[in-house]
Motif scaffolding. Structure first.
Motif, PDB file in Angstrom:
ATOM      1  N   TYR A  48      39.576 -52.840 -26.504  1.00  0.00           N
ATOM      2  CA  TYR A  48      39.977 -51.666 -27.281  1.00  0.00           C
ATOM      3  C   TYR A  48      41.014 -50.831 -26.553  1.00  0.00           C
ATOM      4  O   TYR A  48      40.818 -50.483 -25.378  1.00  0.00           O
ATOM      5  CB  TYR A  48      38.754 -50.803 -27.602  1.00  0.00           C
ATOM      6  N   ASP A  50      41.674 -47.742 -27.487  1.00  0.00           N
ATOM      7  CA  ASP A  50      41.087 -46.407 -27.425  1.00  0.00           C
ATOM      8  C   ASP A  50      40.126 -46.333 -26.231  1.00  0.00           C
ATOM      9  O   ASP A  50      39.141 -47.079 -26.167  1.00  0.00           O
ATOM     10  CB  ASP A  50      40.340 -46.113 -28.731  1.00  0.00           C
ATOM     11  N   ALA A  51      40.419 -45.443 -25.293  1.00  0.00           N
ATOM     12  CA  ALA A  51      39.657 -45.364 -24.042  1.00  0.00           C
ATOM     13  C   ALA A  51      38.187 -45.038 -24.277  1.00  0.00           C
ATOM     14  O   ALA A  51      37.310 -45.595 -23.598  1.00  0.00           O
ATOM     15  CB  ALA A  51      40.284 -44.337 -23.107  1.00  0.00           C
ATOM     16  N   ASP A  52      37.885 -44.158 -25.215  1.00  0.00           N
ATOM     17  CA  ASP A  52      36.489 -43.805 -25.483  1.00  0.00           C
ATOM     18  C   ASP A  52      35.723 -44.991 -26.054  1.00  0.00           C
ATOM     19  O   ASP A  52      34.589 -45.260 -25.664  1.00  0.00           O
ATOM     20  CB  ASP A  52      36.399 -42.618 -26.450  1.00  0.00           C
ATOM     21  N   GLU A  53      36.351 -45.706 -26.984  1.00  0.00           N
ATOM     22  CA  GLU A  53      35.704 -46.879 -27.565  1.00  0.00           C
ATOM     23  C   GLU A  53      35.524 -47.969 -26.512  1.00  0.00           C
ATOM     24  O   GLU A  53      34.478 -48.619 -26.446  1.00  0.00           O
ATOM     25  CB  GLU A  53      36.523 -47.411 -28.746  1.00  0.00           C
ATOM     26  N   ALA A  55      35.150 -47.575 -23.273  1.00  0.00           N
ATOM     27  CA  ALA A  55      34.080 -47.160 -22.364  1.00  0.00           C
ATOM     28  C   ALA A  55      32.708 -47.369 -23.005  1.00  0.00           C
ATOM     29  O   ALA A  55      31.764 -47.822 -22.345  1.00  0.00           O
ATOM     30  CB  ALA A  55      34.261 -45.698 -21.968  1.00  0.00           C
ATOM     31  N   LYS A  56      32.600 -47.046 -24.285  1.00  0.00           N
ATOM     32  CA  LYS A  56      31.342 -47.252 -25.011  1.00  0.00           C
ATOM     33  C   LYS A  56      30.963 -48.722 -25.024  1.00  0.00           C
ATOM     34  O   LYS A  56      29.806 -49.081 -24.774  1.00  0.00           O
ATOM     35  CB  LYS A  56      31.501 -46.717 -26.434  1.00  0.00           C
ATOM     36  N   ARG A  57      31.923 -49.586 -25.309  1.00  0.00           N
ATOM     37  CA  ARG A  57      31.654 -51.031 -25.350  1.00  0.00           C
ATOM     38  C   ARG A  57      31.230 -51.552 -23.980  1.00  0.00           C
ATOM     39  O   ARG A  57      30.328 -52.382 -23.863  1.00  0.00           O
ATOM     40  CB  ARG A  57      32.879 -51.796 -25.847  1.00  0.00           C
ATOM     41  N   LYS A  58      31.884 -51.074 -22.941  1.00  0.00           N
ATOM     42  CA  LYS A  58      31.515 -51.497 -21.584  1.00  0.00           C
ATOM     43  C   LYS A  58      30.081 -51.076 -21.258  1.00  0.00           C
ATOM     44  O   LYS A  58      29.312 -51.856 -20.689  1.00  0.00           O
ATOM     45  CB  LYS A  58      32.493 -50.923 -20.561  1.00  0.00           C
ATOM     46  N   GLU A  59      29.735 -49.867 -21.632  1.00  0.00           N
ATOM     47  CA  GLU A  59      28.380 -49.380 -21.388  1.00  0.00           C
ATOM     48  C   GLU A  59      27.348 -50.262 -22.088  1.00  0.00           C
ATOM     49  O   GLU A  59      26.310 -50.603 -21.519  1.00  0.00           O
ATOM     50  CB  GLU A  59      28.278 -47.936 -21.881  1.00  0.00           C
TER      51      GLU A  59
END
Length: 171
Positions: A48, A50-53, A55-59
């Motif tokens: 992604y 989008d940095a927020d998306e 980061a969410k996926r990585k989490e």
């Protein structure tokens, strides 16, 4: 047991599908006869912009690896492939990929493999299988026209090849 989207956020708590699968495994094995030796995770993921998306996926990926490891079962990434999603949430076609996006995908492959190796104990690591050798043609039934391969359609090695190799080698 092999299933898809085990790292996906089906609800606000995240990883609900994996929680359900683990519950089913425990139920199946409760008869004292059934033995499930491992969990295969079909990781059809996207990189992604989008940095927020991202980061969410990585989490969610790290959480899923930890949850699978806690089962004590063998753990396999059984169908790893990756597309690219731009900042507006649109899948990017191979022909429209930039050099920077290819590098981002390579780093994400590297990161996923590193997280697999870091979060799954060595005795439980059952391997990693890639889903697509080459990018999907426009007529493909799977992610048509997307940069999902390790090689392009002419079998020229892509940046993701290096990312995968670096992840496997520990570089």
């Amino acid at each position: 047991v092999n299933d898809y989207n085990l790292e996906y956020d089906w609800d606000a708590s995240g990883n609900k599908k994996l929680e359900s699968l683990i519950s089913w495994i425990n139920k199946w094995e409760s008869d004292g006869k059934t033995k499930i030796d491992g969990i295969g995770s079909q990781m059809h993921v996207s990189c992604y912009a989008d940095a927020d998306e991202a980061a969410k996926r990585k989490e969610l990926i790290v959480k899923s690896f930890k949850m699978m490891a806690e089962t004590g079962k063998l753990i396999r990434i059984s169908e790893l492939d990756m597309g690219y999603v731009d900042a507006n949430g649109n899948a990017v076609k191979t022909a429209d990929m930039t050099e920077e996006q290819h590098h981002q995908m390579a780093e994400y492959y590297k990161w996923i493999i590193q997280q697999y190796k870091a979060n799954i104990p060595a005795a439980q690591q059952w391997g990693i299988t890639l889903w697509c050798a080459t990018d999907a043609p426009a007529t493909s039934g799977w992610r048509p026209g997307e940069p999902v391969g390790v090689w392009d359609q002419n079998y020229y090695r892509k940046h993701v090849y290096a990312g995968i190799a670096d992840g496997l080698s520990g570089e």
